[in-house]
Design a protein around this motif. Sequence first.
Motif, mmCIF file in Angstrom:
data_model
loop_
_atom_site.group_PDB
_atom_site.id
_atom_site.type_symbol
_atom_site.label_atom_id
_atom_site.label_comp_id
_atom_site.label_asym_id
_atom_site.label_seq_id
_atom_site.Cartn_x
_atom_site.Cartn_y
_atom_site.Cartn_z
ATOM 1 N N ARG A 132 -9.689 -9.564 15.234
ATOM 2 C CA ARG A 132 -10.411 -10.573 15.624
ATOM 3 C C ARG A 132 -11.323 -11.112 14.598
ATOM 4 O O ARG A 132 -12.011 -11.994 15.090
ATOM 5 N N SER A 179 -6.842 -3.234 23.008
ATOM 6 C CA SER A 179 -7.125 -3.337 24.294
ATOM 7 C C SER A 179 -6.145 -2.886 25.099
ATOM 8 O O SER A 179 -4.912 -3.536 25.109
ATOM 9 N N GLU A 230 -11.271 -1.069 26.484
ATOM 10 C CA GLU A 230 -11.269 -1.918 25.028
ATOM 11 C C GLU A 230 -12.083 -1.295 24.253
ATOM 12 O O GLU A 230 -13.433 -0.513 24.330
ATOM 13 N N GLN A 251 -9.525 -2.567 32.174
ATOM 14 C CA GLN A 251 -9.259 -2.389 30.989
ATOM 15 C C GLN A 251 -10.122 -1.606 30.072
ATOM 16 O O GLN A 251 -11.065 -0.872 30.397
ATOM 17 N N GLU A 272 4.497 -5.661 27.395
ATOM 18 C CA GLU A 272 3.124 -5.350 26.558
ATOM 19 C C GLU A 272 2.373 -4.288 27.515
ATOM 20 O O GLU A 272 2.206 -4.432 28.728
ATOM 21 N N LEU A 273 1.998 -3.224 26.721
ATOM 22 C CA LEU A 273 1.170 -2.322 27.192
ATOM 23 C C LEU A 273 0.022 -2.331 27.041
ATOM 24 O O LEU A 273 -1.159 -2.006 27.708
ATOM 25 N N ARG A 290 -8.455 -12.126 36.315
ATOM 26 C CA ARG A 290 -7.981 -13.226 35.937
ATOM 27 C C ARG A 290 -6.908 -13.899 36.977
ATOM 28 O O ARG A 290 -6.219 -13.223 37.796
ATOM 29 N N GLY A 298 -4.883 -1.717 29.000
ATOM 30 C CA GLY A 298 -4.835 -1.746 30.638
ATOM 31 C C GLY A 298 -4.472 -0.557 31.050
ATOM 32 O O GLY A 298 -3.557 0.334 31.089
ATOM 33 N N GLU A 339 -9.302 -4.651 17.553
ATOM 34 C CA GLU A 339 -9.742 -4.429 18.779
ATOM 35 C C GLU A 339 -8.265 -3.910 19.368
ATOM 36 O O GLU A 339 -7.311 -4.481 19.869
ATOM 37 N N GLU A 362 -12.099 -10.290 30.424
ATOM 38 C CA GLU A 362 -11.812 -9.007 29.528
ATOM 39 C C GLU A 362 -13.133 -8.519 29.328
ATOM 40 O O GLU A 362 -14.393 -9.178 29.700
ATOM 41 N N PHE A 378 1.567 -4.054 37.533
ATOM 42 C CA PHE A 378 1.975 -4.599 36.075
ATOM 43 C C PHE A 378 1.111 -5.546 35.719
ATOM 44 O O PHE A 378 0.134 -5.760 34.516
ATOM 45 N N ARG A 379 1.095 -6.658 36.681
ATOM 46 C CA ARG A 379 0.054 -7.686 36.244
ATOM 47 C C ARG A 379 -0.339 -8.320 37.737
ATOM 48 O O ARG A 379 0.153 -8.750 38.661
ATOM 49 N N THR A 380 -1.807 -8.074 37.717
ATOM 50 C CA THR A 380 -2.516 -8.204 38.912
ATOM 51 C C THR A 380 -3.790 -9.207 38.663
ATOM 52 O O THR A 380 -3.986 -9.587 37.436
ATOM 53 N N GLU A 426 -4.372 -14.980 37.739
ATOM 54 C CA GLU A 426 -2.945 -15.225 37.228
ATOM 55 C C GLU A 426 -1.969 -16.025 37.897
ATOM 56 O O GLU A 426 -2.363 -15.977 39.313
#
Length: 512
Positions: free
Chosen positions: A320, A381, A245, A243, A313-314, A226, A383, A379, A194, A236-238, A228
């Motif tokens: 925090r 955060s 943030e 990011q 989730e977007l 990550r 993508g 925060e 992150e 979408f998820r790689t 994953e």
Amino acid sequence: MAKITKLDDIVSLCKRRGFIFQSSEIYGGLASCYDYGPLGVELKNNVKKAWWKSIVQMRDDVVGLDCSILMHPMVWKSSGHADKFADLIAECKKCNTRTRVDHLQDKPQKDSIPPSPDEVTELTRELASSPAAQHTEHVSIDAAMAKAHDLSGKLCPNCGADGKFTEPMPFKLMFETQMGANVDDSKTMHLRPETAQGIFANFRNVLDTTRVKLPFGITQIGKSFRNEVTTKAFIFRTREFEQAELEFFCEPGTDEHWYEHWKDARFNWYTELGLKKENLRFRDHDPDELAHYAKACVDVEYRFPLGSGDWQELEGIANRTDFDLRQHQRGIRTLNKWFENNRDLTGIELSDEAEDYLSGPLSYFDDEKKQRYIPYVIEPSAGIDRSALAFLVDAYDEEEVRGETRNLLRFVPALAPVKVAIFPLVKKEGMPEVAKNIYNDLKKYFNCFYDEKGAIGRRYRRQDEAGTPFCLTVDGQTLEDTTVTVRDRDSMDQVRVSTDQLLNHLREKLDL
Ligand code: GAP
């Protein structure tokens, strides 16, 4: 009415028009890695610019930063990533595929007879695209390990085997790499999972070198990595992604106010950039779903066309608290132990918090209250790749025009890769020269594209598909009265505008 978009339509448009390609395609491709082509990189840059404009340029209370991806190993010890950033996985004893436990699906009730090979293929395809396989972000490993997991009756999404899994085990998500050429003193480093920690590590630097006063924020945009377990659904998820943030520091006690403030601000950002309200919603995290550092967390979800068209989730917006700054204060006190342990994190425990931690090196002195404290952090955060996908999906449309299908991307001008395309109607009678002059003038102000090849109708369609808001055509009349046609992508209406009014006309329409 806008068509309901399928992910396949987007993937094929992205490939056909050079938005996004599979990485290393000439070698058969590298799974879960993607390259942005000429139009895609413009779109992605525009998403980043839109974040920067709304978070830094338009506010007086946020500054920017760009930190290195490789950071001191102690950063990940202090943040908790070195010990806790993992997914719970189980390995199929038949095909050795590892799957996230929370992504395993129940065997359908009716399935008392073993499925045929074709049924297995169909079933596994369905499971892989099911909402459960797509939906969840990382779970808290402590909470997941604390639960008993009965995996009998669960199916392997790869081979369809029923209930044949190893005991669940944690799988660390940070990529490791070596730093330094000499074997003796080379260190194991991690690619950041992150961008947030670079901001916490620079909190003191920013305080000492700028005139910021609480409440204020620090933002950065950059790559995160990550490893994953499940990577699916295009970008979408790689495993490598970008990011954006923001760590917004505020006085404890005002955190709930700022949490609401940033929820509103971030939701509005998406709708102002064209996402339809009906495709966006908030989802509060349940207490057992909260990350180890968060007091509250809400996801901005978008109705992505994955699997059954589920909400995904977007962006996450988390309170925090003062967790990270306090952890880094403990980390600083642990540094000697790390040196003594031969610069190895194994077996090192973080030092306890100093008794006077409220006045530690990462505390803030409040001039007005004459008080020192550790700020709380809100925060948002997001993508960048996931946002780009949402903008593509939402902008995609198909309509029938005179018996033909017109594909178009209805991007708001700020996101459109090309703002204005300029065409001569035909490649003769001086039209290309006039059109080139207009192109050379306008490209100083907007991203423009010049095209003189093919029938004018086809040139319009190509720009519709790229999401270009306006096309200008130089025709016979231009040579008589210096007007050109300006065609609107969405309505396809054309108006004549004098060339000396073009810049003002476009500026007003594009609102840039
Ligand atoms: N600092 C908090 C944090 O990283 P997160 O929910 O893990 O929170 C924030 O990630 C956002 O980053 C997600 O909402 C998503 O948009 C994006 N993101 C996370 N993992 C991703 C992945 N593997 N591929 C693409 N985008 C990802």
